[in-house]
Design a protein around this motif. Structure first.
Motif, PDB file in Angstrom:
ATOM      1  N   ARG A   6       0.842  -1.201   0.000  1.00  9.30           N
ATOM      2  CA  ARG A   6       0.000   0.000   0.000  1.00  9.30           C
ATOM      3  C   ARG A   6       0.878   1.251   0.000  1.00  9.30           C
ATOM      4  NH1 ARG A   6      -3.183  -1.349   3.765  1.00  9.30           N
ATOM      5  NH2 ARG A   6      -4.922  -1.867   2.452  1.00  9.30           N
ATOM      6  N   GLN A   7       1.944   1.247   0.802  1.00  3.83           N
ATOM      7  CA  GLN A   7       2.834   2.402   0.853  1.00  3.83           C
ATOM      8  C   GLN A   7       3.563   2.588  -0.474  1.00  3.83           C
ATOM      9  OE1 GLN A   7       3.043   4.659   3.467  1.00  3.83           O
ATOM     10  NE2 GLN A   7       4.068   5.813   1.857  1.00  3.83           N
ATOM     11  N   ALA A   8       3.988   1.492  -1.105  1.00  2.00           N
ATOM     12  CA  ALA A   8       4.658   1.580  -2.411  1.00  2.00           C
ATOM     13  C   ALA A   8       3.713   2.181  -3.459  1.00  2.00           C
ATOM     14  CB  ALA A   8       5.139   0.210  -2.845  1.00  2.00           C
ATOM     15  N   ALA A   9       2.447   1.797  -3.430  1.00  2.00           N
ATOM     16  CA  ALA A   9       1.474   2.347  -4.378  1.00  2.00           C
ATOM     17  C   ALA A   9       1.269   3.840  -4.139  1.00  2.00           C
ATOM     18  CB  ALA A   9       0.148   1.604  -4.261  1.00  2.00           C
ATOM     19  N   LEU A  10       1.167   4.255  -2.879  1.00  2.00           N
ATOM     20  CA  LEU A  10       1.025   5.681  -2.572  1.00  2.00           C
ATOM     21  C   LEU A  10       2.260   6.460  -3.005  1.00  2.00           C
ATOM     22  CD1 LEU A  10      -0.693   5.576   0.916  1.00  2.00           C
ATOM     23  CD2 LEU A  10      -1.666   6.417  -1.206  1.00  2.00           C
ATOM     24  N   ASP A  11       3.447   5.906  -2.761  1.00  2.00           N
ATOM     25  CA  ASP A  11       4.673   6.570  -3.184  1.00  2.00           C
ATOM     26  C   ASP A  11       4.701   6.743  -4.699  1.00  2.00           C
ATOM     27  OD1 ASP A  11       5.571   6.801  -0.593  1.00  2.00           O
ATOM     28  OD2 ASP A  11       6.905   5.063  -0.696  1.00  2.00           O
ATOM     29  N   LEU A  12       4.262   5.728  -5.425  1.00  2.00           N
ATOM     30  CA  LEU A  12       4.231   5.804  -6.881  1.00  2.00           C
ATOM     31  C   LEU A  12       3.257   6.894  -7.343  1.00  2.00           C
ATOM     32  CD1 LEU A  12       5.205   4.554  -9.551  1.00  2.00           C
ATOM     33  CD2 LEU A  12       3.275   2.982  -9.406  1.00  2.00           C
ATOM     34  N   LEU A  13       2.063   6.936  -6.746  1.00  2.00           N
ATOM     35  CA  LEU A  13       1.067   7.946  -7.119  1.00  2.00           C
ATOM     36  C   LEU A  13       1.529   9.365  -6.802  1.00  2.00           C
ATOM     37  CD1 LEU A  13      -2.218   6.181  -6.005  1.00  2.00           C
ATOM     38  CD2 LEU A  13      -1.530   6.722  -8.344  1.00  2.00           C
ATOM     39  N   LEU A  14       2.291   9.514  -5.729  1.00  2.00           N
ATOM     40  CA  LEU A  14       2.741  10.839  -5.306  1.00  2.00           C
ATOM     41  C   LEU A  14       4.075  11.242  -5.927  1.00  2.00           C
ATOM     42  CD1 LEU A  14       1.777  10.629  -1.530  1.00  2.00           C
ATOM     43  CD2 LEU A  14       0.595  11.880  -3.341  1.00  2.00           C
ATOM     44  N   GLY A  15       4.636  10.375  -6.765  1.00  2.00           N
ATOM     45  CA  GLY A  15       5.903  10.696  -7.413  1.00  2.00           C
ATOM     46  C   GLY A  15       7.111  10.548  -6.520  1.00  2.00           C
ATOM     47  N   ARG A  16       6.987   9.813  -5.448  1.00  2.00           N
ATOM     48  CA  ARG A  16       8.094   9.618  -4.510  1.00  2.00           C
ATOM     49  C   ARG A  16       8.808   8.286  -4.710  1.00  2.00           C
ATOM     50  NH1 ARG A  16       4.872  11.431   0.883  1.00  2.00           N
ATOM     51  NH2 ARG A  16       4.608  13.621   0.336  1.00  2.00           N
ATOM     52  N   HIS A  17       8.344   7.505  -5.674  1.00  2.00           N
ATOM     53  CA  HIS A  17       8.930   6.183  -5.907  1.00  2.00           C
ATOM     54  C   HIS A  17      10.334   6.335  -6.463  1.00  2.00           C
ATOM     55  CE1 HIS A  17       9.053   1.932  -6.765  1.00  2.00           C
ATOM     56  NE2 HIS A  17       9.442   2.190  -7.997  1.00  2.00           N
ATOM     57  N   LYS A  18      11.280   5.613  -5.912  1.00  2.00           N
ATOM     58  CA  LYS A  18      12.658   5.662  -6.387  1.00  2.00           C
ATOM     59  C   LYS A  18      13.040   4.286  -6.918  1.00  2.00           C
ATOM     60  CE  LYS A  18      14.316   9.383  -3.467  1.00  2.00           C
ATOM     61  NZ  LYS A  18      13.242  10.212  -3.744  1.00  2.00           N
ATOM     62  N   LEU A  19      13.483   4.265  -8.159  1.00  2.00           N
ATOM     63  CA  LEU A  19      13.936   3.016  -8.757  1.00  2.00           C
ATOM     64  C   LEU A  19      15.344   2.700  -8.250  1.00  2.00           C
ATOM     65  CD1 LEU A  19      12.747   3.561 -12.421  1.00  2.00           C
ATOM     66  CD2 LEU A  19      11.747   2.063 -10.717  1.00  2.00           C
ATOM     67  N   PRO A  20      15.635   1.422  -8.041  1.00  2.00           N
ATOM     68  CA  PRO A  20      16.983   1.071  -7.602  1.00  2.00           C
ATOM     69  C   PRO A  20      17.982   1.343  -8.721  1.00  2.00           C
ATOM     70  CG  PRO A  20      15.641  -0.898  -7.901  1.00  2.00           C
ATOM     71  CD  PRO A  20      14.754   0.284  -8.115  1.00  2.00           C
ATOM     72  N   ARG A  21      19.171   1.787  -8.351  1.00  2.00           N
ATOM     73  CA  ARG A  21      20.233   2.055  -9.322  1.00  2.00           C
ATOM     74  C   ARG A  21      20.882   0.739  -9.760  1.00  2.00           C
ATOM     75  NH1 ARG A  21      20.014   7.144 -11.248  1.00  2.00           N
ATOM     76  NH2 ARG A  21      19.546   8.558  -9.555  1.00  2.00           N
ATOM     77  N   ALA A  22      21.243   0.696 -11.027  1.00  2.00           N
ATOM     78  CA  ALA A  22      21.963  -0.469 -11.543  1.00  2.00           C
ATOM     79  C   ALA A  22      23.388  -0.430 -11.009  1.00  2.00           C
ATOM     80  CB  ALA A  22      21.966  -0.461 -13.058  1.00  2.00           C
ATOM     81  N   PRO A  23      23.968  -1.590 -10.724  1.00  2.00           N
ATOM     82  CA  PRO A  23      25.354  -1.597 -10.222  1.00  2.00           C
ATOM     83  C   PRO A  23      26.305  -0.954 -11.249  1.00  2.00           C
ATOM     84  CG  PRO A  23      24.369  -3.786 -10.087  1.00  2.00           C
ATOM     85  CD  PRO A  23      23.401  -2.908 -10.822  1.00  2.00           C
ATOM     86  N   GLY A  24      27.220  -0.144 -10.742  1.00  2.00           N
ATOM     87  CA  GLY A  24      28.223   0.485 -11.588  1.00  2.00           C
ATOM     88  C   GLY A  24      27.788   1.757 -12.260  1.00  2.00           C
ATOM     89  N   THR A  25      26.561   2.266 -11.989  1.00  2.00           N
ATOM     90  CA  THR A  25      26.127   3.515 -12.607  1.00  2.00           C
ATOM     91  C   THR A  25      26.380   4.669 -11.654  1.00  2.00           C
ATOM     92  OG1 THR A  25      23.875   3.266 -11.772  1.00  2.00           O
ATOM     93  CG2 THR A  25      24.318   2.403 -13.982  1.00  2.00           C
TER      94      THR A  25
END
Length: 95
Positions: free
Chosen positions: A74-93
């Protein structure tokens, strides 16, 4: 005052308003916690009956289960709707 044993039933308008208030509380509580309101049964029945107390206990257990096992989605969905979702960084970037 609460409806005790032998007390007259509440007038129809009062029953309607109590029911609507309890339904609203349940809807808000479902959105916020994932479980119905713990006080809805007491509002609908007009007092602290044994059934209302049992229902409140069951809803409290349900709420604790939802908080423990279901809130992350539920929190992940709210974060996505509010633009707070952070994608994990790929290793080495670079950051």
């Amino acid at each position: 005052p609460g409806a005790g044993v032998g007390a007259p039933p509440p007038p129809p308008l009062q029953r309607l308003v109590r029911s609507m208030w309890a339904d609203l509380g349940d809807a808000l509580s479902l959105q916020y916690t994932g479980a119905p309101s713990t006080l809805g049964g007491m509002l609908r029945q007009g007092g602290n009956t044994a059934f209302a107390m049992l229902e409140k206990g069951w809803r409290s257990v349900n709420r604790a289960y939802c908080a423990t096992f279901e809130d992350s989605g539920r929190q992940a969905a709210l974060d996505l709707l509010l633009g707070r979702h952070k994608l994990p960084r790929a290793p080495g970037t670079a950051e």
